[in-house]
Motif scaffolding. Structure first.
Motif, PDB file in Angstrom:
ATOM      1  N   LEU A  54       0.843  -1.194   0.000  1.00  0.00           N
ATOM      2  CA  LEU A  54       0.000   0.000   0.000  1.00  0.00           C
ATOM      3  C   LEU A  54       0.880   1.247   0.000  1.00  0.00           C
ATOM      4  CD1 LEU A  54      -2.764   1.492   0.363  1.00  0.00           C
ATOM      5  CD2 LEU A  54      -2.445   1.217   2.836  1.00  0.00           C
ATOM      6  N   GLY A  55       0.547   2.206  -0.824  1.00  0.00           N
ATOM      7  CA  GLY A  55       1.246   3.491  -0.826  1.00  0.00           C
ATOM      8  C   GLY A  55       0.697   4.370  -1.919  1.00  0.00           C
ATOM      9  N   GLY A  56       1.143   5.616  -1.928  1.00  0.00           N
ATOM     10  CA  GLY A  56       0.654   6.544  -2.932  1.00  0.00           C
ATOM     11  C   GLY A  56       1.601   7.688  -3.148  1.00  0.00           C
ATOM     12  N   ASP A  57       1.155   8.645  -3.945  1.00  0.00           N
ATOM     13  CA  ASP A  57       2.047   9.725  -4.374  1.00  0.00           C
ATOM     14  C   ASP A  57       2.035  10.928  -3.442  1.00  0.00           C
ATOM     15  OD1 ASP A  57      -0.377  10.972  -4.977  1.00  0.00           O
ATOM     16  OD2 ASP A  57      -0.181  10.707  -7.142  1.00  0.00           O
ATOM     17  N   GLY A  58       1.341  10.832  -2.310  1.00  0.00           N
ATOM     18  CA  GLY A  58       1.378  11.897  -1.317  1.00  0.00           C
ATOM     19  C   GLY A  58       0.420  13.039  -1.563  1.00  0.00           C
ATOM     20  N   ARG A  59      -0.440  12.902  -2.574  1.00  0.00           N
ATOM     21  CA  ARG A  59      -1.399  13.974  -2.854  1.00  0.00           C
ATOM     22  C   ARG A  59      -2.406  14.087  -1.710  1.00  0.00           C
ATOM     23  NH1 ARG A  59      -3.746  13.897  -7.973  1.00  0.00           N
ATOM     24  NH2 ARG A  59      -1.876  12.851  -8.743  1.00  0.00           N
ATOM     25  N   TYR A  60      -3.136  15.185  -1.701  1.00  0.00           N
ATOM     26  CA  TYR A  60      -4.122  15.458  -0.656  1.00  0.00           C
ATOM     27  C   TYR A  60      -5.069  14.265  -0.485  1.00  0.00           C
ATOM     28  CZ  TYR A  60      -7.446  18.164   2.130  1.00  0.00           C
ATOM     29  OH  TYR A  60      -8.257  18.631   3.142  1.00  0.00           O
ATOM     30  N   PHE A  61      -5.292  13.857   0.757  1.00  0.00           N
ATOM     31  CA  PHE A  61      -6.133  12.740   1.173  1.00  0.00           C
ATOM     32  C   PHE A  61      -5.395  11.408   1.114  1.00  0.00           C
ATOM     33  CE2 PHE A  61      -9.989   9.847   0.515  1.00  0.00           C
ATOM     34  CZ  PHE A  61     -10.406   9.926   1.834  1.00  0.00           C
ATOM     35  N   ASN A  62      -4.154  11.380   0.638  1.00  0.00           N
ATOM     36  CA  ASN A  62      -3.374  10.143   0.573  1.00  0.00           C
ATOM     37  C   ASN A  62      -3.224   9.516   1.956  1.00  0.00           C
ATOM     38  OD1 ASN A  62      -1.139   8.662  -1.345  1.00  0.00           O
ATOM     39  ND2 ASN A  62      -0.369   8.808   0.743  1.00  0.00           N
ATOM     40  N   ASP A  63      -2.865  10.336   2.952  1.00  0.00           N
ATOM     41  CA  ASP A  63      -2.603   9.801   4.294  1.00  0.00           C
ATOM     42  C   ASP A  63      -3.872   9.267   4.947  1.00  0.00           C
ATOM     43  OD1 ASP A  63      -3.646  12.373   4.382  1.00  0.00           O
ATOM     44  OD2 ASP A  63      -2.333  13.061   6.002  1.00  0.00           O
ATOM     45  N   THR A  91       4.636   4.752  -7.990  1.00  0.00           N
ATOM     46  CA  THR A  91       3.970   3.610  -8.623  1.00  0.00           C
ATOM     47  C   THR A  91       4.961   2.525  -9.038  1.00  0.00           C
ATOM     48  OG1 THR A  91       1.997   4.823  -9.277  1.00  0.00           O
ATOM     49  CG2 THR A  91       2.602   2.938 -10.632  1.00  0.00           C
ATOM     50  N   PRO A  92       6.101   2.844  -9.699  1.00  0.00           N
ATOM     51  CA  PRO A  92       7.050   1.771 -10.009  1.00  0.00           C
ATOM     52  C   PRO A  92       7.661   1.137  -8.769  1.00  0.00           C
ATOM     53  CG  PRO A  92       7.903   3.914 -10.709  1.00  0.00           C
ATOM     54  CD  PRO A  92       6.469   4.101 -10.364  1.00  0.00           C
ATOM     55  N   ALA A  93       7.885   1.918  -7.701  1.00  0.00           N
ATOM     56  CA  ALA A  93       8.423   1.340  -6.474  1.00  0.00           C
ATOM     57  C   ALA A  93       7.409   0.387  -5.844  1.00  0.00           C
ATOM     58  CB  ALA A  93       8.808   2.437  -5.485  1.00  0.00           C
ATOM     59  N   ALA A  94       6.126   0.730  -5.911  1.00  0.00           N
ATOM     60  CA  ALA A  94       5.085  -0.171  -5.396  1.00  0.00           C
ATOM     61  C   ALA A  94       5.069  -1.468  -6.198  1.00  0.00           C
ATOM     62  CB  ALA A  94       3.726   0.515  -5.448  1.00  0.00           C
ATOM     63  N   SER A  95       5.170  -1.358  -7.520  1.00  0.00           N
ATOM     64  CA  SER A  95       5.208  -2.552  -8.363  1.00  0.00           C
ATOM     65  C   SER A  95       6.400  -3.432  -7.988  1.00  0.00           C
ATOM     66  CB  SER A  95       5.292  -2.145  -9.834  1.00  0.00           C
ATOM     67  OG  SER A  95       5.338  -3.270 -10.680  1.00  0.00           O
ATOM     68  N   HIS A  96       7.544  -2.795  -7.751  1.00  0.00           N
ATOM     69  CA  HIS A  96       8.737  -3.565  -7.369  1.00  0.00           C
ATOM     70  C   HIS A  96       8.534  -4.263  -6.031  1.00  0.00           C
ATOM     71  CE1 HIS A  96      12.784  -4.872  -6.787  1.00  0.00           C
ATOM     72  NE2 HIS A  96      13.044  -3.994  -5.843  1.00  0.00           N
ATOM     73  N   LEU A  97       7.943  -3.581  -5.047  1.00  0.00           N
ATOM     74  CA  LEU A  97       7.730  -4.210  -3.741  1.00  0.00           C
ATOM     75  C   LEU A  97       6.771  -5.390  -3.833  1.00  0.00           C
ATOM     76  CD1 LEU A  97       7.522  -1.227  -1.215  1.00  0.00           C
ATOM     77  CD2 LEU A  97       9.339  -2.919  -1.440  1.00  0.00           C
ATOM     78  N   ILE A  98       5.755  -5.266  -4.689  1.00  0.00           N
ATOM     79  CA  ILE A  98       4.822  -6.390  -4.888  1.00  0.00           C
ATOM     80  C   ILE A  98       5.585  -7.604  -5.395  1.00  0.00           C
ATOM     81  CG2 ILE A  98       2.902  -7.220  -6.312  1.00  0.00           C
ATOM     82  CD1 ILE A  98       1.819  -4.310  -6.248  1.00  0.00           C
ATOM     83  N   ARG A  99       6.450  -7.387  -6.370  1.00  0.00           N
ATOM     84  CA  ARG A  99       7.206  -8.488  -6.979  1.00  0.00           C
ATOM     85  C   ARG A  99       8.305  -9.003  -6.043  1.00  0.00           C
ATOM     86  NH1 ARG A  99       6.845  -8.975 -12.377  1.00  0.00           N
ATOM     87  NH2 ARG A  99       9.081  -9.317 -12.709  1.00  0.00           N
ATOM     88  N   ALA A 182      14.537   2.685  -0.594  1.00  0.00           N
ATOM     89  CA  ALA A 182      15.720   1.817  -0.518  1.00  0.00           C
ATOM     90  C   ALA A 182      15.687   0.657  -1.510  1.00  0.00           C
ATOM     91  CB  ALA A 182      15.890   1.295   0.902  1.00  0.00           C
ATOM     92  N   ASP A 183      14.612  -0.108  -1.530  1.00  0.00           N
ATOM     93  CA  ASP A 183      14.570  -1.293  -2.400  1.00  0.00           C
ATOM     94  C   ASP A 183      14.557  -0.892  -3.874  1.00  0.00           C
ATOM     95  OD1 ASP A 183      14.601  -3.383  -0.478  1.00  0.00           O
ATOM     96  OD2 ASP A 183      12.500  -2.984  -0.023  1.00  0.00           O
ATOM     97  N   TYR A 184      13.861   0.190  -4.195  1.00  0.00           N
ATOM     98  CA  TYR A 184      13.832   0.655  -5.580  1.00  0.00           C
ATOM     99  C   TYR A 184      15.221   1.116  -6.019  1.00  0.00           C
ATOM    100  CZ  TYR A 184      12.819   3.536  -9.659  1.00  0.00           C
ATOM    101  OH  TYR A 184      12.834   4.092 -10.907  1.00  0.00           O
ATOM    102  N   VAL A 372       9.886  -4.072 -13.709  1.00  0.00           N
ATOM    103  CA  VAL A 372       8.637  -3.984 -12.949  1.00  0.00           C
ATOM    104  C   VAL A 372       7.504  -4.159 -13.952  1.00  0.00           C
ATOM    105  CG1 VAL A 372       9.523  -2.575 -11.043  1.00  0.00           C
ATOM    106  CG2 VAL A 372       8.641  -1.442 -13.097  1.00  0.00           C
ATOM    107  N   ARG A 373       6.278  -3.961 -13.507  1.00  0.00           N
ATOM    108  CA  ARG A 373       5.144  -4.069 -14.427  1.00  0.00           C
ATOM    109  C   ARG A 373       4.364  -2.764 -14.479  1.00  0.00           C
ATOM    110  NH1 ARG A 373       7.938  -7.496 -15.524  1.00  0.00           N
ATOM    111  NH2 ARG A 373       7.515  -9.710 -15.907  1.00  0.00           N
ATOM    112  N   GLU A 374       5.090  -1.669 -14.360  1.00  0.00           N
ATOM    113  CA  GLU A 374       4.551  -0.327 -14.527  1.00  0.00           C
ATOM    114  C   GLU A 374       5.552   0.472 -15.350  1.00  0.00           C
ATOM    115  OE1 GLU A 374       1.799   1.194 -13.737  1.00  0.00           O
ATOM    116  OE2 GLU A 374       0.864   0.130 -12.052  1.00  0.00           O
ATOM    117  N   LYS A 375       5.083   1.516 -15.978  1.00  0.00           N
ATOM    118  CA  LYS A 375       6.033   2.442 -16.568  1.00  0.00           C
ATOM    119  C   LYS A 375       6.826   3.102 -15.442  1.00  0.00           C
ATOM    120  CE  LYS A 375       2.184   5.693 -17.410  1.00  0.00           C
ATOM    121  NZ  LYS A 375       1.039   4.760 -17.395  1.00  0.00           N
ATOM    122  N   ASP A 376       8.014   3.594 -15.759  1.00  0.00           N
ATOM    123  CA  ASP A 376       8.924   4.003 -14.687  1.00  0.00           C
ATOM    124  C   ASP A 376       9.736   5.213 -15.144  1.00  0.00           C
ATOM    125  OD1 ASP A 376      10.776   4.255 -12.666  1.00  0.00           O
ATOM    126  OD2 ASP A 376      11.241   2.121 -12.539  1.00  0.00           O
ATOM    127  N   GLY A 377       9.370   6.385 -14.630  1.00  0.00           N
ATOM    128  CA  GLY A 377       9.996   7.619 -15.070  1.00  0.00           C
ATOM    129  C   GLY A 377      11.472   7.717 -14.755  1.00  0.00           C
TER     130      GLY A 377
END
Length: 542
Positions: A54-63, A91-99, A182-184, A372-377
């Protein structure tokens, strides 16, 4: 804490688009809205004994949303949730943690490149155990569940302290708060030649990375400045903010204007890049030259072997249908497969899982690989840096040599935003009604070779996706594509994609809008964009 079952009733409009469910933030904050959708996710994928990220980009209401989802996961019987510190994960870091952790999927809180804030956009999407976005069959099942839901489950009590690393509990469920970077960062170090890039920076190479007050700031500072030795201050707008500092966190020449001005100015650094709200998109700019996403994908495919993680070569290259055919020409020269899919990163997942594609890209500033299985900037930025370090040439020189070898696919996207839905639908219906009669016609001096509404049959599982965008293809490799985007939250966004191929050696250095002028006029003539929408120019040109 106490576990409760709340009665509820369906809320209309909870149908996920190409990247989950996106609505205005006040909608998500409305009574039961978030809870209904999250419960529908859990009802479809199952939760008993499972582990999620679980995680997100920190936008309003994320927490706040993260706290609700954690308590709902516990009430639905999940065994463990891995959450980024502060509920932050790109999003790419979340994909990496899932895998990496072999979890049962994850929930990502983001509206990607859309603005954030109390009155802007919010989003929720589910990623599968392979780390990629849920396929259409799964999101359709989630939507159906939202239309029949009668209750949701939640623990009620104090919030988890998401600022503290380590394990906590909600009932019988473990909550592991982890460093989001760290893991990413370790994954990136395994793919790229960090010593060569570090030596390039030590030799005086300069860059600017604009993280647009969004999630990649901490990732870029750690990797570029701390690990690779780029000068302090290389990363600007590096602190993620709930409203992205009032910026529109979409890395394109319109919204990253400050970066573009710097890169086109007399004191430009060697290399510039930007990333978006959740870190999955990128823009690349050389000193005095902009790199279109379609060209970027093609250059990366042609040079990926220079990075250690891709030294063995590529299995194949995949692109979304609206993306230019530049990468196809590279794949043909390399003797590898190339694939054309509908828009949406989830369509690349099967190809990568089956080992048939290594690099994938979309014209909407998304590029990635099978790491990963997301695009990754940030991954795309690092691959560019690796290529620059290996070739010891400027971005402009690399592009010029690429076009001289493969020809140039002039390309642009024109966005017409917030069009009334009924007008947008009428325009598309009228254009579809002409398709059968278009082949053989000549428009703006170009003969129409084919016209269709793109359909895709997945070569791995045989699934079929129809109605993916109208294509009008001219002899010689020019074309335009029109589709309505599924990533906005207000009205309809018309995306007009324009492409014209110049085989060279002449005509490789025109301004793209000049080169594309006949295609632009043909699109207006055939689709009557101004007539249906009342717009005589696009809102955004990329």
């Amino acid at each position: 804490m106490t576990e409760r079952i709340h009665p509820t009733q369906p809320i209309a409009g909870q149908k996920p688009g190409t990247s989950g469910l996106r609505k205005k933030t006040p909608v998500f904050m409305g009574p039961h809205y978030l809870e209904n959708f999250v419960q529908s996710i859990f009802d479809v994928v199952g939760t008993a004994g499972k582990t999620f990220v679980l995680g997100g980009d920190g936008r309003y209401f994320n927490d706040r949303a993260a706290q609700v989802i954690l308590r709902m996961a516990a009430a639905n019987g999940a065994a463990r949730v891995i959450v980024g510190q502060g509920a932050i994960l790109s999003t790419p870091a979340a994909s990496h943690l899932i895998r990496l952790n072999k979890t049962d999927g994850g929930i990502i809180l983001s509206a990607s490149h859309n603005p954030g804030g109390p009155h802007e956009d919010f989003g929720v999407k589910f990623n599968m155990p392979n780390g990629g976005p849920a396929p259409e069959a799964v999101t359709e099942a989630m939507y159906r569940r939202t239309t029949e839901i009668t209750e949701y489950r939640i623990w009620e009590g104090q919030d988890i302290d998401l600022s503290r690393l380590g394990r906590q509990e909600i009932g019988a469920m473990a909550v592991d708060v982890v460093d989001p970077v760290a893991d990413y960062a370790a994954l990136m170090e395994s793919l790229f030649d960090f010593p060569a890039i570090r030596a390039m920076f030590q030799g005086g190479f300069a860059m600017r990375m604009d993280s647009m007050c969004a999630v990649t700031g901490p990732y870029a500072v750690e990797i570029l400045e701390n690990r690779l030795g780029a000068a302090k201050g290389t990363v600007v707008n590096a602190t993620p903010l709930p409203d992205f500092g009032g910026m529109h966190p979409d890395p394109n020449p319109t919204w990253a204007k400050a970066l573009m001005d710097e890169m086109m100015g007399p004191e430009a650094p060697d290399f510039g890049a930007a990333s978006d709200g959740d870190g999955d998109r990128n823009m690349v700019v050389g000193r005095g030259i902009y790199v279109s996403p379609s060209d970027s994908l093609a250059v990366l495919a042609a040079n990926a072997h220079l990075a250690p993680g891709y030294a063995q070569g590529l299995a194949g290259v995949a692109r979304s249908m609206p993306t230019s055919a530049a990468a196809d020409r590279v794949a043909a020269a390399l003797g590898i497969a190339h694939f054309e899919t509908p828009t949406g990163w989830k369509f690349f997942g099967n190809l990568m899982d089956a080992g048939r594609a290594t690099l994938c890209g979309e014209e909407s500033f998304g590029t990635g690989s099978d790491h990963v299985r997301e695009k990754d900037g940030l991954w795309a930025v690092l691959l560019w840096l690796n290529i620059l370090a290996a070739r010891r040439q400027s971005v402009a020189t690399i592009l010029a040599e690429h076009w001289a070898r493969f020809g140039r696919n002039y390309y642009s996207r024109h966005d017409f935003e917030a069009i009334p839905v009924e007008k947008a639908d009428s325009m598309m219906a009228a254009l579809r009604g002409q398709l059968a009669a278009l082949p053989g016609r000549t428009v703006e001096g170009m003969q129409i070779e084919a016209a269709d509404d793109f359909a895709y049959t997945d070569p791995v599982d045989g699934s079929v996706s129809t109605g993916q965008g109208v294509r009008v293809i001219f002899a010689g490799g020019s074309r335009f594509v029109m589709r309505l985007s599924g990533t906005g939250t207000e009205g309809a966004t018309l995306r007009l994609y324009l492409e014209r191929y110049a085989p060279g050696p002449e005509g490789l250095t025109l301004d793209p809008q000049e080169a594309l002028a006949p295609v632009i006029r043909a699109a207006e003539s055939l689709a009557r964009i101004s007539g249906f929408t009342g717009r005589d120019r696009p809102d955004v040109v990329t």
